[in-house]
Scaffold this motif. Structure first.
Motif, PDB file in Angstrom:
ATOM      1  N   SER A  77      38.001  27.539  35.533  1.00 61.12           N
ATOM      2  CA  SER A  77      36.960  27.970  36.461  1.00 61.12           C
ATOM      3  C   SER A  77      37.619  28.143  37.817  1.00 61.12           C
ATOM      4  CB  SER A  77      35.841  26.932  36.556  1.00 61.12           C
ATOM      5  OG  SER A  77      36.302  25.760  37.214  1.00 61.12           O
ATOM      6  N   HIS A  78      36.923  28.808  38.718  1.00 60.20           N
ATOM      7  CA  HIS A  78      37.488  28.999  40.060  1.00 60.20           C
ATOM      8  C   HIS A  78      37.767  27.657  40.719  1.00 60.20           C
ATOM      9  CE1 HIS A  78      37.764  29.991  44.337  1.00 60.20           C
ATOM     10  NE2 HIS A  78      38.085  31.213  43.955  1.00 60.20           N
ATOM     11  N   GLU A  79      36.840  26.742  40.597  1.00 59.51           N
ATOM     12  CA  GLU A  79      36.970  25.436  41.246  1.00 59.51           C
ATOM     13  C   GLU A  79      38.131  24.638  40.650  1.00 59.51           C
ATOM     14  OE1 GLU A  79      35.927  22.877  44.324  1.00 59.51           O
ATOM     15  OE2 GLU A  79      35.260  24.915  43.856  1.00 59.51           O
ATOM     16  N   SER A  80      38.218  24.622  39.299  1.00 60.09           N
ATOM     17  CA  SER A  80      39.275  23.834  38.672  1.00 60.09           C
ATOM     18  C   SER A  80      40.659  24.402  38.971  1.00 60.09           C
ATOM     19  CB  SER A  80      39.049  23.754  37.156  1.00 60.09           C
ATOM     20  OG  SER A  80      39.147  25.038  36.551  1.00 60.09           O
ATOM     21  N   LEU A  81      40.791  25.723  38.970  1.00 61.62           N
ATOM     22  CA  LEU A  81      42.081  26.334  39.284  1.00 61.62           C
ATOM     23  C   LEU A  81      42.441  26.169  40.746  1.00 61.62           C
ATOM     24  CD1 LEU A  81      41.976  29.592  37.144  1.00 61.62           C
ATOM     25  CD2 LEU A  81      43.694  27.790  36.983  1.00 61.62           C
ATOM     26  N   LYS A  82      41.469  26.314  41.611  1.00 60.74           N
ATOM     27  CA  LYS A  82      41.719  26.180  43.051  1.00 60.74           C
ATOM     28  C   LYS A  82      42.270  24.806  43.396  1.00 60.74           C
ATOM     29  CE  LYS A  82      39.456  26.703  47.560  1.00 60.74           C
ATOM     30  NZ  LYS A  82      38.173  27.010  48.248  1.00 60.74           N
ATOM     31  N   ALA A  98      49.622  32.744  31.817  1.00 62.43           N
ATOM     32  CA  ALA A  98      49.962  32.699  30.399  1.00 62.43           C
ATOM     33  C   ALA A  98      49.930  31.297  29.808  1.00 62.43           C
ATOM     34  CB  ALA A  98      51.340  33.319  30.175  1.00 62.43           C
ATOM     35  N   VAL A  99      50.063  30.261  30.655  1.00 62.79           N
ATOM     36  CA  VAL A  99      50.074  28.891  30.118  1.00 62.79           C
ATOM     37  C   VAL A  99      48.668  28.294  30.053  1.00 62.79           C
ATOM     38  CG1 VAL A  99      52.414  28.500  30.965  1.00 62.79           C
ATOM     39  CG2 VAL A  99      50.468  27.720  32.340  1.00 62.79           C
ATOM     40  N   PHE A 100      47.689  28.992  30.624  1.00 64.45           N
ATOM     41  CA  PHE A 100      46.318  28.489  30.627  1.00 64.45           C
ATOM     42  C   PHE A 100      45.507  29.119  29.491  1.00 64.45           C
ATOM     43  CE2 PHE A 100      47.483  27.603  35.021  1.00 64.45           C
ATOM     44  CZ  PHE A 100      46.838  26.400  35.280  1.00 64.45           C
ATOM     45  N   PRO A 101      44.438  28.438  29.059  1.00 65.80           N
ATOM     46  CA  PRO A 101      43.476  29.110  28.180  1.00 65.80           C
ATOM     47  C   PRO A 101      42.850  30.282  28.941  1.00 65.80           C
ATOM     48  CG  PRO A 101      43.096  26.728  28.246  1.00 65.80           C
ATOM     49  CD  PRO A 101      44.066  27.038  29.339  1.00 65.80           C
ATOM     50  N   GLN A 102      42.420  31.308  28.250  1.00 62.83           N
ATOM     51  CA  GLN A 102      41.790  32.481  28.861  1.00 62.83           C
ATOM     52  C   GLN A 102      42.683  33.097  29.958  1.00 62.83           C
ATOM     53  OE1 GLN A 102      38.048  30.005  29.616  1.00 62.83           O
ATOM     54  NE2 GLN A 102      37.149  31.994  29.074  1.00 62.83           N
ATOM     55  N   PRO A 103      43.857  33.592  29.568  1.00 62.82           N
ATOM     56  CA  PRO A 103      44.817  34.112  30.553  1.00 62.82           C
ATOM     57  C   PRO A 103      44.258  35.182  31.485  1.00 62.82           C
ATOM     58  CG  PRO A 103      45.853  33.905  28.425  1.00 62.82           C
ATOM     59  CD  PRO A 103      44.395  33.651  28.199  1.00 62.82           C
ATOM     60  N   GLU A 104      43.473  36.137  30.963  1.00 62.13           N
ATOM     61  CA  GLU A 104      42.971  37.210  31.822  1.00 62.13           C
ATOM     62  C   GLU A 104      41.986  36.671  32.858  1.00 62.13           C
ATOM     63  OE1 GLU A 104      44.018  40.325  32.137  1.00 62.13           O
ATOM     64  OE2 GLU A 104      45.550  39.723  30.704  1.00 62.13           O
ATOM     65  N   LYS A 105      41.120  35.769  32.439  1.00 55.22           N
ATOM     66  CA  LYS A 105      40.198  35.143  33.378  1.00 55.22           C
ATOM     67  C   LYS A 105      40.970  34.339  34.420  1.00 55.22           C
ATOM     68  CE  LYS A 105      36.329  31.859  33.667  1.00 55.22           C
ATOM     69  NZ  LYS A 105      35.423  30.954  32.888  1.00 55.22           N
ATOM     70  N   PHE A 107      42.499  22.451  29.429  1.00 53.26           N
ATOM     71  CA  PHE A 107      42.073  22.759  30.798  1.00 53.26           C
ATOM     72  C   PHE A 107      40.836  23.662  30.770  1.00 53.26           C
ATOM     73  CE2 PHE A 107      42.131  24.921  34.870  1.00 53.26           C
ATOM     74  CZ  PHE A 107      42.563  23.939  35.762  1.00 53.26           C
ATOM     75  N   SER A 108      39.820  23.304  31.544  1.00 50.99           N
ATOM     76  CA  SER A 108      38.604  24.108  31.646  1.00 50.99           C
ATOM     77  C   SER A 108      38.768  25.109  32.786  1.00 50.99           C
ATOM     78  CB  SER A 108      37.392  23.208  31.904  1.00 50.99           C
ATOM     79  OG  SER A 108      36.221  23.982  32.036  1.00 50.99           O
TER      80      SER A 108
END
Length: 255
Positions: free
Chosen positions: A38-43, A81-88, A35-36
């Motif tokens: 970004s704000h757009e992809s997560l939204k 926690a399940v995504f790459p770059q958890p803090e971001k 998963f990439s």
């Protein structure tokens, strides 16, 4: 003063929600490893859309109280926690929540998009609606505004009305049957603190235990009845103990 003992019912309810799909493990690091972020992809992801709906329910009665904020904060940890770059990921989820909490005009649209994203998967619908109903009751009661938001979301998700009312009614009933509180000596033992400890120490101990036993929307997938019953018992003890200590210290400060 928040009604903290409401969390006592969560484990039992979520067991009822999750028991029909004990092998359901879609939300894992492996599932999101490519998963990439970004704000757009997560939204536009199903979990991002869910966070937006959480914001609608949390702010439906005009404010996000401290207990709701705590549960939501833990939810951000669980999901990120399940995504790459958890803090971001966590920061973006917070941004999505803050952007959506003051809007009610797009609730139906977001719910439609979520239903489409998950292809109206019954297990996921149950998982999401169970958490939203739980959130609405977290401060002791479900307000009319929160109930309206839940109804709007359930209808847009095409969630089975009988299933919705079964979960909702179970929360209402269990709210009427919360067991009596422990005495103050037991309360200190449950949280592992002393009478002389100030409220900051008590709160830290409480949060640590809540985090240990809270209903993790990710990890609750696949848990059995015994696990959920134990979580219910421990959560009830923790919240009753914290509420009693908090009330006692407040009275002492005024005397």
């Amino acid at each position: 003063m928040f009604n903290l003992i409401v969390l006592a019912v969560i484990g039992y309810i979520l067991y009822s929600v999750f028991k029909s799909y004990s092998k359901y493990e879609n939300y894992s690091k492996k599932a999101f490893e490519n998963f990439s972020v970004s704000h757009e992809s997560l939204k536009n992801s199903e979990l991002g859309l869910f966070v937006a709906l959480v914001a609608k329910v949390a702010k439906a009665d005009g404010r996000v109280d401290a207990l709701e904020a705590q549960l939501i904060g833990i939810m951000f940890d669980d999901i990120s926690a399940v995504f790459p770059q958890p803090e971001k990921t966590k920061q973006i989820l917070k941004d999505i929540f803050n952007q959506e909490k003051d809007r009610s005009d797009d609730t139906q649209d977001i719910a439609h998009r979520l239903a489409s994203a998950i292809k109206r998967d019954r297990a996921k619908l149950q998982q999401f609606m169970g958490f939203l109903i739980q959130l609405a009751f977290i401060d002791g009661e479900c307000s009319s505004e929160e109930e309206d938001a839940l109804q709007t979301i359930a209808e847009a998700l095409e969630f089975n009305p009988d299933a919705y009312h079964a979960i909702f009614d179970q929360f209402e009933q269990m709210m009427k049957n919360v067991s009596p509180k422990a005495n103050i000596e037991d309360a200190y033992k449950i949280l592992g603190v002393n009478k002389a400890d100030d409220i900051k120490v008590v709160k830290k101990a409480y949060r640590k235990l809540v985090r240990q036993y809270h209903p993790d929307i990710i990890a609750s997938q696949g848990k059995d009845e015994a696990y959920m019953q134990e979580a219910t018992r421990k959560t009830q003890e923790i919240n009753q103990a914290y509420e009693m200590i908090q009330e006692t210290k407040l009275k002492d400060s005024k005397s």
